[in-house]
Scaffold this motif. Structure first.
Motif, short mmCIF file in Angstrom:
data_model
loop_
_atom_site.label_atom_id
_atom_site.label_comp_id
_atom_site.label_asym_id
_atom_site.label_seq_id
_atom_site.Cartn_x
_atom_site.Cartn_y
_atom_site.Cartn_z
N VAL A 1 31.38 25.42 23.63
CA VAL A 1 31.68 26.12 24.88
C VAL A 1 33.20 26.28 24.99
N LEU A 2 33.62 27.48 25.36
CA LEU A 2 35.02 27.76 25.65
C LEU A 2 35.14 28.07 27.13
N LEU A 3 35.87 27.22 27.85
CA LEU A 3 36.09 27.42 29.28
C LEU A 3 37.38 28.20 29.48
N ALA A 4 37.26 29.38 30.05
CA ALA A 4 38.41 30.24 30.34
C ALA A 4 38.27 30.74 31.77
N THR A 5 38.23 29.81 32.70
CA THR A 5 37.90 30.10 34.09
C THR A 5 39.11 30.48 34.95
N GLY A 6 40.29 30.54 34.35
CA GLY A 6 41.45 31.09 35.05
C GLY A 6 42.01 30.18 36.12
N ALA A 7 42.57 30.78 37.15
CA ALA A 7 43.25 30.05 38.20
C ALA A 7 42.93 30.66 39.55
N ALA A 8 43.25 29.91 40.60
CA ALA A 8 43.07 30.37 41.98
C ALA A 8 44.40 30.23 42.71
N GLU A 9 44.53 30.92 43.81
CA GLU A 9 45.78 30.85 44.57
C GLU A 9 45.92 29.52 45.29
N ARG A 10 47.17 29.07 45.37
CA ARG A 10 47.48 27.90 46.18
C ARG A 10 47.88 28.38 47.58
N HIS A 11 47.24 27.81 48.58
CA HIS A 11 47.50 28.22 49.97
C HIS A 11 48.15 27.07 50.73
N LEU A 12 49.25 27.36 51.41
CA LEU A 12 49.90 26.42 52.31
C LEU A 12 49.81 27.02 53.72
N PRO A 13 49.12 26.34 54.63
CA PRO A 13 48.89 26.93 55.96
C PRO A 13 50.15 26.95 56.81
N PHE A 14 50.10 27.77 57.84
CA PHE A 14 51.16 27.87 58.83
C PHE A 14 50.53 28.45 60.09
N PRO A 15 51.14 28.29 61.25
CA PRO A 15 50.56 28.84 62.48
C PRO A 15 50.33 30.34 62.36
N GLY A 16 49.10 30.77 62.62
CA GLY A 16 48.76 32.18 62.57
C GLY A 16 48.19 32.64 61.25
N TRP A 17 48.03 31.75 60.29
CA TRP A 17 47.56 32.19 58.97
C TRP A 17 46.10 32.60 58.96
N THR A 18 45.37 32.31 60.03
CA THR A 18 43.97 32.71 60.12
C THR A 18 43.78 34.07 60.79
N LEU A 19 44.87 34.72 61.19
CA LEU A 19 44.76 36.04 61.81
C LEU A 19 44.24 37.08 60.82
N PRO A 20 43.40 38.02 61.26
CA PRO A 20 43.05 39.15 60.40
C PRO A 20 44.30 39.90 59.96
N GLY A 21 44.32 40.28 58.71
CA GLY A 21 45.49 40.95 58.15
C GLY A 21 46.36 40.03 57.34
N VAL A 22 46.13 38.71 57.43
CA VAL A 22 46.82 37.75 56.57
C VAL A 22 45.90 37.49 55.37
N VAL A 23 46.35 37.86 54.19
CA VAL A 23 45.54 37.73 52.99
C VAL A 23 46.34 37.01 51.91
N GLY A 24 45.67 36.52 50.90
CA GLY A 24 46.36 35.94 49.76
C GLY A 24 47.11 37.01 49.01
N ALA A 25 48.22 36.62 48.37
CA ALA A 25 48.99 37.58 47.59
C ALA A 25 48.14 38.14 46.45
N GLY A 26 47.47 37.26 45.74
CA GLY A 26 46.57 37.73 44.69
C GLY A 26 45.39 38.50 45.24
N GLY A 27 44.94 38.12 46.43
CA GLY A 27 43.85 38.85 47.07
C GLY A 27 44.24 40.29 47.39
N ALA A 28 45.48 40.48 47.84
CA ALA A 28 45.96 41.84 48.12
C ALA A 28 45.97 42.67 46.85
N GLN A 29 46.38 42.05 45.76
CA GLN A 29 46.41 42.77 44.49
C GLN A 29 45.00 43.09 44.01
N ALA A 30 44.06 42.16 44.23
CA ALA A 30 42.67 42.41 43.85
C ALA A 30 42.06 43.54 44.66
#
Length: 536
Positions: free
Chosen positions: A128-157
């Motif tokens: 078996v070859l595992l090539a499962t990649g990576a996920a974004e690291r998220h550091l929260p801040f006040p307001g990060w749950t508002l609609p329109g706040v997305v991950g940087a990689g998510g925006a690119q996706a």
């Protein structure tokens, strides 16, 4: 009969490994949760969207195009929309064609978009070859749950796969943008027809070189990027001029992203961070503050930037759930992430299990391609004893490339490593765990009053990390708070707690799928296997 090699993940590393092994005569099954080859890096629009130039938003597209052509001719089997939830070893007893280490591997998956098909599938492999990649690291801040706040990689996706921009509001106020170009240009750029609201203003923030790539993609697609906010800055790279001298392609790539940003007037903010997002029903503005060396906001440096969306991410962390459930050895990278330990042939500490790409430490697409090829060749040698290493010159070149790019990856991780002062961004009402709605104040209470000193204890006391994502979004933040980050009187040793928890389920699986395991279909026996089958 099991496949010779089962590859989990069809991104650059997995595809390179699968192609290399298949071209050397191995039977190969390539599993991926997406419907198309490419992974996150080479994510591209579905044919129905009519994009005629998907390469416009990609770097090194020619390498991917060549790989997928070789894969199509290799005889390997692509199993799309197969979400692997566990890998288990099987001894050779009763299993024909066991691997050279005397074991066969059972790879369990559920099918359909997001695993919604709920049909269990069993694929066996000698390796078996595992090539499962990576996920974004998220550091929260006040307001990060508002609609329109997305991950940087998510925006690119969103842009690569759907040709949409964050902050799109077809019927909204100025600053909105249509959600897609159904009858507009089909070259990867959103619709810019007369009468359409102006392009959304998207602030890109966080830390790491991904920010430049995201910002340049958004600008190329017609978005307005008022600022790129980098928490760490780039002075850390100057510590290793010897490493920089061996990675000229990395600087050329940075220029490729940086020149168009400068041409479009994108303002860079070094050693700054978004410490608060503002808005009623969606994000309308962000507060940016300058940071000290420990990433604590400096009073009096705050400024407000109006925007329609915020793309924020603080680097990437390896996705190693499947490997840690099998007991693979791990290491802590310079930015506090946990990665797999691999040898010169990309083999993990568990015999019969290889890994390539971001799972061994985040290093970019060229490193992933080199490691994937090395792993595929090594598996062929292990299973067939063939001259799969290829021409010695090629092997030596791959090893030199890996050594050079791995050194640069470590330098990059150190330069952009989050510092403990980021926790000062959080007020007690800031949600840290979004799934279970656990606020920072509750986590602090568990640490300061109830004696919790690790993420697991915090989870038991607060439910932080018990939700749908199983800590994949909040895990870093909870771990930092649990070890007393920002509190010298409570701070524990080490950048982050040790290796991640071992979970038997890497993706959500229904009880119905588990109950049907005894009836799970297997790949057809014999040499003939359907290509690009949607089932095994």
């Amino acid at each position: 009969m099991p496949y010779d090699l089962v590859v989990v993940g069809a991104g650059p590393a997995g595809l390179a490994g699968a192609v290399t092994a298949a071209e050397r005569g191995l039977s190969v099954a390539l599993l991926d949760g997406d419907a198309r080859l490419g992974g996150q890096f080479y994510r591209h629009p579905a044919p129905g969207l009519g994009a005629t130039r998907p390469e416009a938003l990609h770097h090194d597209w020619a390498a991917f195009d060549a790989l997928r052509r070789r894969w199509a001719a290799s005889g390997g089997v692509h199993l799309p929309e197969h979400h692997v939830w566990t890998v288990t070893p099987e001894r050779a007893d009763g299993v024909r064609g066991a691997g050279a280490d005397g074991a066969s591997w059972a790879v369990h998956a559920v099918t359909g978009p997001d695993g919604a098909g709920d049909r269990p599938v069993l694929v066996r492999g000698r390796a078996v070859l595992l090539a499962t990649g990576a996920a974004e690291r998220h550091l929260p801040f006040p307001g990060w749950t508002l609609p329109g706040v997305v991950g940087a990689g998510g925006a690119q996706a969103m842009l690569k796969a759907g040709l949409v921009l964050p902050g799109g509001q077809p019927d909204g106020p100025p600053g909105g943008q249509p959600d897609g170009p159904p009858d507009g240009p089909s070259d990867g750029r959103p619709d810019r027809r007369p009468g359409v609201p102006r392009a959304p203003r998207i602030v890109v923030a966080g830390s790491g070189p991904l920010l430049l790539a995201v910002a340049s993609s958004l600008v190329a697609a017609g978005a307005r990027v008022p600022a790129v906010v980098e928490a760490a800055g780039y002075r850390g790279y100057a510590r290793r001029p010897d490493v920089l001298a061996l990675a000229p392609a990395k600087w050329a790539e940075a220029l490729t992203h940086g020149v168009p940003l400068a041409a479009h007037g994108v303002r860079p903010y070094g050693r700054h961070a978004v410490v608060r997002a503002h808005g009623a029903e969606r994000v309308e503005a962000v507060t940016v503050a300058r940071l000290d060396r420990d990433w604590r906001p400096l009073p009096g440096t705050e400024r407000r930037i109006t925007c329609d969306a915020l793309a924020v991410g603080h680097g990437l962390v390896p996705r190693i759930d499947l490997a840690t459930s099998l007991g693979c050895a791990t290491r802590t990278t310079a930015d506090g992430a946990i990665a797999l330990v691999v040898d010169a042939s990309q083999r993990t500490s568990v015999p019969g299990l290889w890994s390539a790409g971001e799972t061994a430490g985040v290093g970019g697409v060229r490193l992933a391609l080199a490691e994937g090829e090395l792993a595929g060749a090594a598996v062929a040698v292990r299973l067939r004893g063939c001259a799969a290493e290829g021409p010695p010159a090629r092997t030596r070149a791959l090893l030199r490339t890996r050594s050079r790019l791995r050194a640069f990856a470590e330098l990059m991780a150190a330069a952009h490593a989050p510092q403990d002062g980021w926790v000062d961004w959080l007020d007690d009402a800031t949600e840290v765990c979004r799934c279970e709605e656990v606020e920072a104040g509750r986590v602090r209470e568990a640490v300061e009053q109830l004696g919790a000193r690790d993420a697991r204890t915090v989870k038991l006391l607060t439910r932080a990390g018990m939700g749908w994502c199983q800590g994949r979004i909040c895990g870093t933040a909870v771990a930092c708070l649990a070890r007393g980050a920002g509190r010298p009187d409570l701070l524990g040793a080490g950048a982050l707690p040790g290796s991640p928890e071992r979970r038997p389920l890497a993706v959500p699986v229904t009880l119905g799928a588990l109950a049907a395991l005894e009836e799970a279909p297997e790949p057809p026996s014999g040499g003939a296997r359907p290509r690009d089958a949607s089932h095994s």
